[in-house]
Design an enzyme around this catalytic site. Sequence first.
Site, short mmCIF file in Angstrom:
data_model
loop_
_atom_site.label_atom_id
_atom_site.label_comp_id
_atom_site.label_asym_id
_atom_site.label_seq_id
_atom_site.Cartn_x
_atom_site.Cartn_y
_atom_site.Cartn_z
N TYR A 68 0.81 -1.23 0.00
CA TYR A 68 0.00 0.00 0.00
C TYR A 68 0.84 1.27 0.00
CZ TYR A 68 -0.21 -0.25 5.28
OH TYR A 68 0.04 -0.31 6.62
N GLU A 69 0.18 2.37 -0.32
CA GLU A 69 0.84 3.66 -0.57
C GLU A 69 1.83 3.55 -1.73
OE1 GLU A 69 0.16 6.61 0.42
OE2 GLU A 69 -1.21 6.16 2.08
N GLY A 70 1.51 2.72 -2.70
CA GLY A 70 2.40 2.52 -3.85
C GLY A 70 3.28 1.31 -3.64
#
Lengths: 597, 249
Positions: free
Chosen positions: A439-441
């Site tokens: 998550y968050e890239g």
Amino acid sequence: MSYQVPLKEIRFVMNELADLPAVCTLPGYEDCNVELVDAITEEAAKFAEGVLAPINWAGDKGNKWENYTVTTAEGFKEAYQQFQESGWVGLRAPAEFGGQGLPALVAMATEEMWCASNLSFSLAPLLTLGAIEALNHHASEELKAVYLPKMCEGVWTGTMNLTEPQAGSDLAQIRSKAVPHPSGDGSYLVTGQKIFITWGEHDMAENIIHLVLARLPDAPAGVKGISLFVVPKYLVNADGSLGARNDARCVSIEHKLGIHGSPTAVMSFGDEGGAVGYLVGEANKGLGYMFTMMNHARLGVGVEGMAISDRAYQKAVEYARDRVQSRELGSSDPNGVAIIRHPDVRRMLMTMRSQIEAQRALSYYTATALDRAATHPNPEEKARNQALVNFLIPIVKGWNTEQANEITSLGVQVHGGMGFIEETGAAQYYRDARITAIYEGTTGIQALDLIGRKTFSENGATARAVLAEVQAVADKLADLGEAFAQTRRNLEAGIQAAGECVEFILAKFGNEPRLPAAGAVPFLKLMGILLGGWQMGRAALIAQAKLAEDGADAEFLSAKLVTARFYGEHLLPQIAGLAPAILQGAESVMALDEALF
Amino acid sequence: MKVLVAVKRVVDYNVKVRVKADGSDVDIANVKMSMNPFDEIAVEEAVRLKEAGKAGEIVVVSMGPKQCEETLRTALAMGADRAVHVETDAVLEPLAVAKLLKAVAEEEQAQLIVLGKQAIDDDCNQTGQMLAALMNIGQGTFASKVDLADGSVNVTREIDGGLETVSLKLPAVVTTDLRLNEPRYVKLPNIMAAKKKPLAKKAPADFGVDITPRLTTLKVAEPAKRSAGIKVASAAELVAKLKNEAKVL
């Protein structure tokens, strides 16, 4: 023994490697000083150890969804109330809305404690802070006045509603809609479905403030047509009291591999006509607004990776000291010894420990750069630090979290068969760590950002500047004599290899971007290992110098030297395996015909 | 009504203390130091009394080296109003501390003096008792409940046989036991506010107190390691051994 905050180590990193005294001289942080930060970290440590760590295991049993509401795991509601009343949510939040406005560096230390003691729990305040930051930078004064005081106080939590089933890494595909409210009161009606909404619904706070990306009717296609809206769970009356339930519902929560204590909501907006939302800033600029806080969020996830690794390490050390098995190699005594005496167990523990220390140093160093980029009075220094932050963040996020998977896996391995048994607890850290590289890239997204925007687009300026700094440390390592000779050679070989990779990226990314992209993740890892070595080199130099001081903490400083040396001799050589794959291996990545997979 | 709370900076309870190589003392260089846990309970009790509207100003006092300031700041963050630091690098024995406390208490005109029943470093359990004697006032030691009334205080004490409640005329000394309360987690805004609260610096000489140690430490050693036990074949053998070898029956 449960989780113990490594306060001595955290203070060494803050004060010596991340230059807390200098951060305290930056404009706006003058009230901050080392003694105050010592008091803050001390009390935060007590809270993490005494309140958050004990309910981490209960959190693993998960939340309960029923009739659009979520009941959190045992102990979470009470712990959040205590957390909120203790004022920890507002540590970094703006002072004008009731926060303490402390530096990112100080927040990094407390965030590490929250994440290590209870990763699932830590996400609620972390997302609230992200939402605070987005609103504070981009929302109108009216919206700020309504939402920020309660959010900074932690009475209301915040969420980020970005992802939709067809729009994950590619947010240009967002379909959620917002239309002006028929009443003409300036608000909007939001409709659409959002998924993967962390802490999207729960019973710990009075209200939940969703930040939602959606398209206005006349919005252009793609990323330039996305706007940001505030959509509260409960509408807020003019007098600040809570009003009607908004048309925003959690229609289910996900069954996940890890972080079970954190409810991951599927949010449905507008099932009954439209959820009332308020535009943040200007129309069609929502994605840009989200990205201004993305740096912080990504750094935060990097810290999550490092923190959960430390929790796994502490657990592994405890078991290795306790578990007696097999005689000591080379000993005539037939009695078994604690497995910490066995070289391979030692290798695993040192591999965990040395990487965690390197990651902590690099993360905190980045936080200081973030503080300088935000408030340094000298415009040149400000810009230099912003570039540094931009360059380091994909590395901290990508490397810390990729290694968190390896480190927590080693944590299981140290336990042998018991590590595979859930009741032991080591498996929870392994499962919880997995999300951080996603998550968050994802790591792939971080790596692409690193080679594209952060290296190619600025013609390698920051990359070269950072490598020059690493070289300066490598030169100084000569002072540490024979013990660090191999580390120094490995560091220099790493700098050389990294430099070649940077030139390769600069030469190819314009015309044949698929070639460097094929090696982007290996390049990110290479930079992580190298910059970790840079920080461990700095730590070793400081430790050596401090050892000569009166009343030096010889035990801690000597351990730092040994750990730095292990890193130099065991982690830095991995660079030699990564560079050729980046430089010469790109073609074979794409060579196999798609049909043959 | 003013409350005086005494706090001591001690080795943190989590630290495994080691003896110095020369056997002269325990080695506390570079180990984590914290507020004595019993004193934390004392501060907490004072703050609760204040929150209940029964106590007025809370003054917290500590004696020892410069770093005692940190301990005092913690007490201020917990809710004390101001601090007095009697700074000295000298070794302080309970009698010296009690004499200094007496001087501070008299200067402050404190009505209630609360301190931990003992410090976890030397485990003396003497200061509160000595202080009450020196001041010629009542003492309620090992308190598990403190009931403050007008001009008096009822203290429930943990004694060997159970609980005993004493009624003391104010001013009085109360020393705290573990069950009295559970100290709070300090709030971040209070940590920030604590650094702005007044902290007065004093020296033992300001009070004309002679702090010279009365004791000489001859030697400090680790407790002897427990030696391995033996297995007995029957209950009869066990009884025999207890009777003849251990001589406890």
